[in-house]
Motif scaffolding. Structure first.
Motif: not given
Length: 800
Positions: A516-520
């Motif tokens: 799971s990848l999350t870019f913020v």
């Protein structure tokens, strides 16, 4: 003075109402009330059976429910004035009867009158309960003890007598095949031979035997045909009374331990059926199947519209057959449940038909639903306490959901969701409005088990534990605009879900997310940055890291199990889950690989920056949750308790958890007297209107609520919430007010709510009041009730 007189008037009115509706005053002539619950003396039962004789419930010693019943009776049937005149007025007649009916039927408690017929039924019930526990000579005598002219007490005196023990357990029957199968099954079980006779234990053994015989092909057999026969006429030479007064005095007298023989009488004339042909009938509700094709040995009947929705080969691996070839009801039920697991399948109905040579054929009628599903939702919200602020935030949100339930005719589910929430904020009454919004979009694609490769699908043998697997890919975007900052999220994840269905009605679910990848990406105004700079150094560092652009990579495994928690309303149920999460390992190994193989490609080694741009963290997080449900006075009164505890820790050169992976409390499903993230960490309080949500690395929370059903799905729910979040010692948050070891003080809140349960949807309205604020202490001793210390929650669904 006027206020004191008002209190006296209200108190006097209440006393007058209680006296006017006194149960003893309005009791019919010759009738008596049961003063208290019946008393059982000398009973050998571990739990008393439900009796027919009952007494009225009391609240602080007063039969309030009975008095409310009499009040409704007076409004609807009293011939005295002014009630009779009130019922004659045209405009008041309807409301008088309506109020009286509501008081009498919904809120009131009918009088518990003493009935000799109910006493006789209780005597027979108590004797039967003792017989079921092995006391075959039990005798019960009822004693009615008058307390006054209008009240009496019922006492049941029980003489249980000796208790029989099971000396032998035999099987009797004329069908040799059935007898041999039963004896073979009983040899694998723990039989109650030598134990006290208990009918519930024998009935549980008989029910398990019945399910075994059904799996062996005895389809026409019924449970009532398996009969227990008790023989108490045998000699009990091995149960003679031992000599000695001391042994009898201390309770080891074996004279009363008599033996009996229990025989299981099996029926005759039942055939043992084999499983023959299996068929599938696939259609939509408005049409019937027209054509037939054979797929993997299964005859499939379809029609054109059903073929355009779902390929029949996607249903084949959901057909289970018994390994021994005999008819097995469990295989039919497992196949029905597996076929209904596809979301495009609306209903499945199995039908049996007899063939020659003692075989049965089964046909599954599969009804498909339309593959396109749309839903729109609009709601408004008004909060009296924004995040650590003091001004209200009114607003509204709208969401649009769409789904294709059978993409490419394989049963794949494509879901899309869009949501927009808009609000505004003003720093003072005369300041201009600042618009706030939250825009979110999400797309997910699910792949049920057996739908990726249709060519090799075959029916499967019935396993000991039924499983359902589902894999999904999801991508989401979110844009949040707050007062002084904005934040954007982009998430991509892959999840595999497995459900296990056990024979004891317990279900287990495992969710494995390898990636799971999350870019913020965050932006904030100079004034907001100046306010953060005014904080202490380590707290300022923590907050600034939360608003920097970063990458969060997570892999987690979650397992949950429940039994009789979500759908059942009787007895008790439980739910438990465990979440194990590890983050940052892919960027960590990728950064080290680049540092070793290509040093010039990444000069940010050991500084949590991947490609000199994406900041990331390495961490471990664990959270456990347990829920328990108990029906107290019946299905209409449910006690629900939930407990959560979580711990997280940064690893290597990451001192804290990333913002998205910390623990938060508050909101409609947690500490309901605080907004999401507004409580904690510990006793720490941020300046007002900063809209900072630090969260914590340690979570402890307990919630309890009593759901009392009132009328047609309406529930009155008092609740209590206790919990908080903290930071541990090894963290960037150095203030002792936010550390668990320095300030382990939870927040406490209570309130009351209403639920409207329409079966398909639950609407709830909760009013939550802070009782103990960790930062300021007891709320009621320092602040008025309500205002900033209360929250009004309007939501859909139960909180837990």
């Amino acid at each position: 003075m006027a206020r004191h007189r008002g209190k006296l008037w209200y108190s006097g009115s209440l006393v007058a109402f209680l006296v006017a509706c006194s149960p003893l005053r309005l009791l019919p002539e010759g009738e008596k009330l049961v003063a208290r619950e019946p008393i059982l003396r000398g009973s050998a039962l571990e739990e008393a059976p439900p009796l027919y004789v009952r007494s009225n419930s009391r609240t602080l010693g007063v039969r309030l429910g009975l008095q409310i019943y009499w009040a409704g009776q007076i409004l609807t049937e009293s011939p005295k004035q002014p009630w009779q005149t009130l019922r004659r007025i045209p405009k008041m007649r309807y409301y008088t009867y309506k109020l009286g009916y509501a008081l009498r039927e919904n809120l009131g408690d009918p009088p518990a009158l003493l009935s000799m017929r109910a006493v006789e039924r209780d005597v027979a019930l108590i004797e039967e309960a003792h017989v079921q526990e092995g006391y075959f000579l039990a005798a019960v005598q009822a004693q009615i003890k008058p307390i006054n002219e209008r009240e009496a007490l019922v006492i049941y005196r029980v003489r249980p007598g000796p208790r029989w023990h099971i000396k032998e357990l035999d099987v009797v029957g004329k069908d040799s095949t059935l007898v041999s199968l039963t004896e073979a099954y009983l040899r694998t079980q723990i039989l109650p031979v030598g134990e006290p006779y208990r009918l519930s234990r024998l009935d549980a053994l008989r029910a398990d035997l019945y399910m075994f015989l059904l799996s062996e092909g005895y389809q026409g057999l019924s449970l009532s045909e398996l009969i227990w026969e008790i023989d108490t006429t045998i000699e009990n030479k091995s149960f003679q009374k031992p000599a000695g007064f001391l042994r009898r005095w201390i309770g080891t007298d074996k004279r009363e331990q008599l033996g009996c023989i229990v025989r299981l009488v099996l029926p005759e004339g039942h055939k043992r059926y084999a499983l023959g042909r299996t068929e599938l009938s696939i259609h939509i509700p408005e049409r019937s199947p027209l054509s037939a094709t054979e797929v993997a040995g299964i005859l499939c009947y379809t029609e054109p519209k059903a073929e355009a929705i779902l390929d029949s080969r996607a249903l084949i691996p959901r057909i289970y057959y018994p390994p021994l070839g005999y008819y097995d009801q469990r295989a039919i039920q497992a196949s029905q449940k597996a076929l209904q697991s596809l979301e495009v399948v609306q209903w499945v109905g199995p039908a049996l038909s007899r063939q020659a040579n003692d075989s049965l054929s089964v046909r599954y009628d599969v009804v498909l639903r339309p593959p396109i599903d749309l839903s729109v939702g609009i709601e408004g919200f008004q909060s009296t306490q924004p995040l650590v602020g003091s001004l209200p935030l009114p607003g509204a949100s709208a969401n649009l959901r769409s789904a294709h339930l059978s993409l490419f005719r394989r049963g794949w589910v494509l879901r899309t969701r869009g949501q927009v929430a808009a609000s505004y904020f003003r720093r003072s009454v005369n300041s201009p409005l600042v618009p706030l919004y939250n825009i979110a979009a999400e797309v997910s694609l699910s792949f049920p088990e057996g739908t990726l490769h249709l060519r090799g699908n075959r029916p499967r043998p019935l396993p000991l534990t039924l499983t359902q697997q589902n894999s999904s890919l999801s991508a989401s975007l979110q844009d949040i605009r707050q007062i002084d900052f904005s934040r954007r999220y982009a998430t991509l994840s892959w999840t595999k879900q497995t459900k296990y269905f056990f024979s004891d009605k317990r279900q287990e679910e495992q969710i494995w997310t390898p990636l799971s990848l999350t870019f913020v990406d965050s932006r904030f105004s100079p004034s907001f940055e100046a306010q953060i700079e005014a904080l202490s150094p380590l707290v300022r560092t923590l907050i600034l890291r939360d608003y920097l652009s970063r990458l969060t990579q997570v892999s987690f495994w979650q397992v949950s199990t429940h039994r009789n928690y979500f759908s059942a309303t009787r007895g008790s149920g439980d739910y438990s889950s465990l979440l194990l999460e590890i983050g940052g390992w892919i960027p960590f190994f990728l950064e080290h690989f680049l540092a070793l193989m290509y040093p010039q490609a990444d000069s940010s080694y050991r500084d949590n920056l991947l490609f000199n741009r994406f900041r990331y963290g390495i961490f471990l997080r664990v959270m456990g949750e347990g829920r328990w449900r108990k029906a107290l006075l019946g299905p209409h009164q449910q006690l629900h308790i939930r407990g959560r505890i979580g711990w997280g820790q940064g690893m290597y050169y990451s001192l804290d958890l990333p913002f998205e992976n910390r623990f938060f409390v508050g909101g409609p499903n947690s500490m309901r007297a605080w907004q999401f993230g507004a409580l904690g960490p510990g006793r720490y309080t941020f300046p007002k209107n900063l809209f900072l949500i630090p969260g914590g690395t340690f979570l402890a929370e307990v919630n309890a609520e009593l759901r009392q059903s009132l009328y047609r799905g309406i529930q009155l729910v008092p609740f209590v919430d206790i919990g908080n979040v903290w930071f541990l010692a090894s963290t960037l948050f150095e203030d002792p007010r936010g550390l668990f070891l320095k300030s382990p003080i939870p927040g406490i809140a209570g309130g009351i709510g209403l639920r409207w349960d329409f079966s398909v949807i639950v609407i709830r309205l909760d009013i939550a009041q802070q009782i103990l604020d960790p930062a300021t202490g007891l709320v009621m001793s320092q602040f008025p009730i309500g205002a900033e210390r209360a929250q009004y929650v309007f939501a859909v669904g139960y909180p837990f």
